[in-house]
Design an enzyme around this catalytic site. Structure first.
Site, PDB file in Angstrom:
ATOM      1  N   GLY A   4       0.836  -1.190   0.000  1.00  0.00           N
ATOM      2  CA  GLY A   4       0.000   0.000   0.000  1.00  0.00           C
ATOM      3  C   GLY A   4       0.867   1.234   0.000  1.00  0.00           C
ATOM      4  O   GLY A   4       2.090   1.148   0.123  1.00  0.00           O
ATOM      5  N   GLY A   5       0.242   2.361  -0.123  1.00  0.00           N
ATOM      6  CA  GLY A   5       0.967   3.623  -0.124  1.00  0.00           C
ATOM      7  C   GLY A   5       1.543   3.946   1.249  1.00  0.00           C
ATOM      8  O   GLY A   5       1.224   3.305   2.254  1.00  0.00           O
ATOM      9  N   ALA A   6       2.386   4.962   1.283  1.00  0.00           N
ATOM     10  CA  ALA A   6       2.989   5.404   2.536  1.00  0.00           C
ATOM     11  C   ALA A   6       1.893   5.819   3.515  1.00  0.00           C
ATOM     12  O   ALA A   6       0.937   6.500   3.149  1.00  0.00           O
ATOM     13  CB  ALA A   6       3.934   6.573   2.274  1.00  0.00           C
ATOM     14  N   GLY A  36      -1.714   2.364   6.380  1.00  0.00           N
ATOM     15  CA  GLY A  36      -2.223   1.431   7.374  1.00  0.00           C
ATOM     16  C   GLY A  36      -1.801  -0.002   7.110  1.00  0.00           C
ATOM     17  O   GLY A  36      -2.283  -0.935   7.753  1.00  0.00           O
ATOM     18  N   HIS A  56       6.237   1.971  15.548  1.00  0.00           N
ATOM     19  CA  HIS A  56       5.883   0.600  15.153  1.00  0.00           C
ATOM     20  C   HIS A  56       5.988  -0.355  16.349  1.00  0.00           C
ATOM     21  O   HIS A  56       5.127  -1.215  16.533  1.00  0.00           O
ATOM     22  CB  HIS A  56       6.779   0.118  14.006  1.00  0.00           C
ATOM     23  CG  HIS A  56       6.310   0.572  12.664  1.00  0.00           C
ATOM     24  ND1 HIS A  56       5.577  -0.224  11.836  1.00  0.00           N
ATOM     25  CD2 HIS A  56       6.462   1.751  12.017  1.00  0.00           C
ATOM     26  CE1 HIS A  56       5.295   0.439  10.724  1.00  0.00           C
ATOM     27  NE2 HIS A  56       5.827   1.640  10.813  1.00  0.00           N
ATOM     28  N   ASP A  70       9.049  -6.528   7.657  1.00  0.00           N
ATOM     29  CA  ASP A  70       8.659  -5.136   7.436  1.00  0.00           C
ATOM     30  C   ASP A  70       9.930  -4.296   7.295  1.00  0.00           C
ATOM     31  O   ASP A  70      10.642  -4.124   8.262  1.00  0.00           O
ATOM     32  CB  ASP A  70       7.813  -4.668   8.619  1.00  0.00           C
ATOM     33  CG  ASP A  70       7.050  -3.390   8.348  1.00  0.00           C
ATOM     34  OD1 ASP A  70       7.218  -2.790   7.268  1.00  0.00           O
ATOM     35  OD2 ASP A  70       6.279  -2.978   9.233  1.00  0.00           O
TER      36      ASP A  70
END
Length: 184
Positions: free
Chosen positions: A7-9, A12, A50, A88
């Site tokens: 997904g984009g920056a 989520g 995070h 990640d």
């Protein structure tokens, strides 16, 4: 089981990926394979956010963080069979391959491929997060094109090898695979 979450920056995607891991772990230990290198204050703050997110999400689950900016193959090989792992993120790993290693593009993709094969062979539940950076205006310089091309090759390969492909848009997960096919 291999799950690819893109997904984009700030879309989520990490939260969606963490939820995937927690559901697969069912209360057992989770491994967080971190590819980030902390090189400035902003990155240190992102890493701290995070970590706090994982603590808040999973009071009953223990996360073990493994720092592997480049050696994801070695990190996965060191984990027990049947582990539940969150990698990640592929975007930062790609930058390590291209700009902080002696690996060629092909050697980097081979390392990634071997990592996924090892995880699958040892029945791991691997969730891979990456940024979709191909949604903006085309880059104007050759080095950005090189990075984008490498990352998109990695994305296509990971998507093809994954059992599930999820795109995150504004915090909403859209599952593209197994519903539709992926083509290299």
């Amino acid at each position: 089981m291999i799950v690819f979450v893109s997904g984009g920056a700030r879309s989520g995607k990490s939260a969606i990926a963490e939820q995937q891991v927690l559901e697969a772990a069912a209360g057992s230990r989770c491994y967080y394979l971190a590819t980030a290198s902390v090189y400035d204050e902003e990155m240190a703050e992102r890493v701290a956010r995070h970590r706090e997110s994982r603590r808040a999400l999973s009071q009953s689950v223990q996360w073990q963080t493994i720092e592997a900016p480049l050696g994801i193959d070695q990190a996965i090989a060191a984990l027990p069979a049947n582990s539940v792992v969150l990698l990640d993120c592929l975007t930062l790993w790609a930058s390590q391959v291209l700009y902080a290693s002696e690996l060629s593009d092909e050697e980097g993709l081979t390392l990634l491929g071997n990592s996924l094969c090892d995880a699958r062979a040892r029945s791991m539940h691997l969730v891979i997060v990456s940024n979709d950076i191909n949604e903006s205006l085309p880059p104007t310089d050759a080095e950005t094109w090189r990075y984008l091309a490498f990352l998109q090759r990695a994305h296509r390969w990971v998507a093809a090898e994954s059992d599930s492909v999820i795109e995150v848009v504004a915090g909403c997960a859209v599952e593209w695979k197994p519903v539709s096919g992926c083509y290299l």
